[in-house]
Design an enzyme around this catalytic site. Structure first.
Site, mmCIF file in Angstrom:
data_model
loop_
_atom_site.group_PDB
_atom_site.id
_atom_site.type_symbol
_atom_site.label_atom_id
_atom_site.label_comp_id
_atom_site.label_asym_id
_atom_site.label_seq_id
_atom_site.Cartn_x
_atom_site.Cartn_y
_atom_site.Cartn_z
ATOM 1 N N THR A 272 0.055 0.571 6.555
ATOM 2 C CA THR A 272 0.213 -0.432 5.500
ATOM 3 C C THR A 272 0.428 -1.778 6.181
ATOM 4 O OG1 THR A 272 1.730 -1.257 3.781
ATOM 5 C CG2 THR A 272 2.661 0.278 5.376
ATOM 6 N N GLY A 273 0.059 -2.849 5.500
ATOM 7 C CA GLY A 273 0.226 -4.174 6.089
ATOM 8 C C GLY A 273 -1.008 -5.017 5.889
ATOM 9 N N HIS A 274 -1.233 -5.969 6.780
ATOM 10 C CA HIS A 274 -2.373 -6.867 6.629
ATOM 11 C C HIS A 274 -3.660 -6.136 7.005
ATOM 12 C CE1 HIS A 274 -5.047 -10.329 7.779
ATOM 13 N NE2 HIS A 274 -4.757 -10.536 6.516
ATOM 14 N N GLY A 275 -4.448 -5.810 5.990
ATOM 15 C CA GLY A 275 -5.615 -4.948 6.156
ATOM 16 C C GLY A 275 -6.599 -5.391 7.220
ATOM 17 N N ARG B 170 -13.746 -7.138 -2.098
ATOM 18 C CA ARG B 170 -13.065 -7.048 -0.797
ATOM 19 C C ARG B 170 -12.511 -5.645 -0.618
ATOM 20 N NH1 ARG B 170 -7.581 -5.522 0.972
ATOM 21 N NH2 ARG B 170 -7.156 -6.613 2.914
ATOM 22 N N VAL B 171 -12.816 -5.045 0.522
ATOM 23 C CA VAL B 171 -12.243 -3.753 0.865
ATOM 24 C C VAL B 171 -11.469 -3.931 2.157
ATOM 25 C CG1 VAL B 171 -12.739 -1.357 1.494
ATOM 26 C CG2 VAL B 171 -14.113 -2.498 -0.262
ATOM 27 N N GLY B 172 -10.231 -3.477 2.176
ATOM 28 C CA GLY B 172 -9.392 -3.629 3.367
ATOM 29 C C GLY B 172 -9.414 -2.386 4.232
ATOM 30 N N ASP B 173 -8.309 -2.157 4.929
ATOM 31 C CA ASP B 173 -8.243 -1.048 5.875
ATOM 32 C C ASP B 173 -8.118 0.315 5.205
ATOM 33 O OD1 ASP B 173 -4.975 -0.169 6.204
ATOM 34 O OD2 ASP B 173 -5.465 -2.019 5.161
ATOM 35 N N THR C 156 0.877 -1.180 0.000
ATOM 36 C CA THR C 156 0.000 0.000 0.000
ATOM 37 C C THR C 156 0.911 1.226 0.000
ATOM 38 O OG1 THR C 156 -1.617 -1.156 1.335
ATOM 39 C CG2 THR C 156 -1.679 1.229 1.463
#
Length: 319
Positions: free
Chosen positions: A220-223, A197-200, A169
Site C-alpha cells: 500500500t502507498g504511492h502506487g 489510471r491504474v496503480g500498483d 489500499t
C-alpha cells in the site's frame, strides 16, 4: 499435511489516518483479520482467507476500497484488485472496474474461470455480468467523505498531492495449515486521479505477490513509486536472499524512499509462518492473527495483543 500453524496479516492502507477515523480503521482491520483467521481455522485455504479478509474491508466505508473508495477526476469510483495463489503462481486481477461491491471476488473469478490474469474496465464489466455478479449503482459506493475530499481537490488552490497522504489500499496475506501462501489487495486508487489510471494494486509483483517457495506480501502507498521498484516481488527477493520478513520489508521500503522518493507500507508472511507489518508513512492500520493471538496497531511502534477469544468477545459487543 496440516503441519503449519495458520497465520493471517491484513492492512487497511498506509498514509495518514485522521484522528476521527482511527478507531474505525483499527476495528476494521481487526474484524478482517479475525474473519480471515476463522476461515483458516476451519481448514479453508490461504486464498479463501485473504479473499474473505479483503471483502470485509471492501464493505467497510472506512477504507479506500469497495464502498468508501475515493473518486476519480470525474467524481466516479474506479477500483483495482488482485489475488494470487502461492501454490502455482496463479493470479487474477481487475482494473478500473465500476459498479460492483467486491472487486476482490471478481479478481478471484478471473483467476479461476479464465486463462487470463487481468481484465480491465468494460471487459471486466462484461465478465462480471457473465459470472452473475450483481451490478450496483455507482453512487452506492460513494461516501460523504470521499465526495467532500473530491470537491476539495477540485478547488483551484488545492493540492491533491497533500490529500494522497491517506491512501488506504487494503490487503491481506496468509499461510494455511498446508503451508500454502496467498495475497490479496484492493483499492479505489488515488483521489482525483485521471480516468483510467491504474496503480500498483492490479499489477502482479507490485500490489502483491505470493510464492510458496518464499512467502506472500501485499503493499500500500504511492502506487507509481511501488510500480517503479516492483515492491512486492522485491521484498520476496530479499527473503530469498535470507532476510527475515521484517528486514526484507524495511530494506525494500528504504530503497523505494531513497531511489524514487516514495512512501508506503507492506505486510508479509514467510513460508515458515513468520510475519511483518512495516511502513515508511506516518501510519498504517494492520492486524495479524497467529497462535490464536491477535496483534494490531496503526502508528509506528504501536502494538496491541489480545487473545482471539477475547477479541471475538469484544467484536460481538461491538468494539
Amino acid at each position: 499435511l496440516g503441519r503449519m500453524k495458520p497465520v493471517i496479516v491484513v492492512h487497511g492502507g498506509a498514509g495518514r489516518i485522521f484522528k476521527e477515523l482511527e478507531e474505525g480503521s483499527r476495528a476494521g482491520v481487526v474484524r478482517a483479520a479475525l474473519r480471515g483467521y476463522s476461515v483458516l481455522k476451519q481448514g479453508g485455504s490461504a486464498v479463501d482467507a485473504v479473499e474473505e479478509a479483503v471483502r470485509s474491508m471492501e464493505d467497510d466505508p472506512h477504507f479506500n476500497a469497495g464502498c468508501g473508495s475515493v473518486l476519480n477526476e470525474k467524481g466516479e469510483v474506479e477500483m483495482d484488485a488482485i489475488i494470487m495463489d502461492g501454490k502455482n503462481l496463479d493470479s487474477g486481477a481487475v482494473s478500473a472496474v465500476k459498479c460492483i461491491a467486491n472487486p476482490i471476488k471478481l479478481a478471484r473469478l478471473v483467476m479461476e474461470k479464465t486463462k487470463h490474469m487481468l481484465l480491465t474496465d468494460h471487459g471486466a464489466h462484461l465478465f462480471a455480468q457473465a459470472m452473475g455478479i450483481p451490478e450496483i449503482p455507482g453512487e452506492k459506493l460513494i461516501t460523504e467523505r470521499s465526495q467532500e475530499r473530491w470537491k476539495k481537490n477540485l478547488e483551484p488552490d488545492s493540492n491533491p498531492e497533500e490529500f494522497q497522504k491517506d491512501l488506504g489500499t487494503v490487503g491481506a496475506v496468509a499461510i494455511d495449515s498446508e503451508g500454502n501462501v496467498a495475497c490479496a489487495t484492493s483499492t479505489g486508487g488515488l483521489s482525483n486521479k485521471l480516468i483510467g489510471r491504474v496503480g500498483d494494486t492490479a499489477c502482479i509483483g507490485s500490489g502483491g505477490y505470493a510464492d510458496n517457495h518464499s512467502g506472500a506480501t501485499s503493499t500500500t502507498g504511492h502506487g507509481e513509486s511501488i510500480m517503479k521498484v516492483v515492491l512486492a516481488r522485491l521484498i520476496l527477493y530479499h527473503m530469498e536472499q535470507g532476510m527475515s520478513p521484517e528486514v526484507a520489508a524495511d530494506t525494500a521500503l528504504d530503497y523505494m524512499k531513497t531511489r524514487v522518493g516514495g512512501l508506503g507500507g507492506v505486510i508479509v508472511v514467510s513460508k515458515a509462518g513468520e510475519w511483518a507489518a512495516r511502513f515508511s508513512t506516518k501510519q498504517m492500520s494492520w492486524a495479524t492473527v497467529k497462535d490464536d493471538n491477535l496483534h494490531y496497531g496503526i502508528s509506528a511502534g504501536e502494538k496491541h495483543i489480545k487473545s482471539v477469544d477475547e477479541a471475538l468477545a469484544s467484536e460481538r459487543e461491538g468494539f
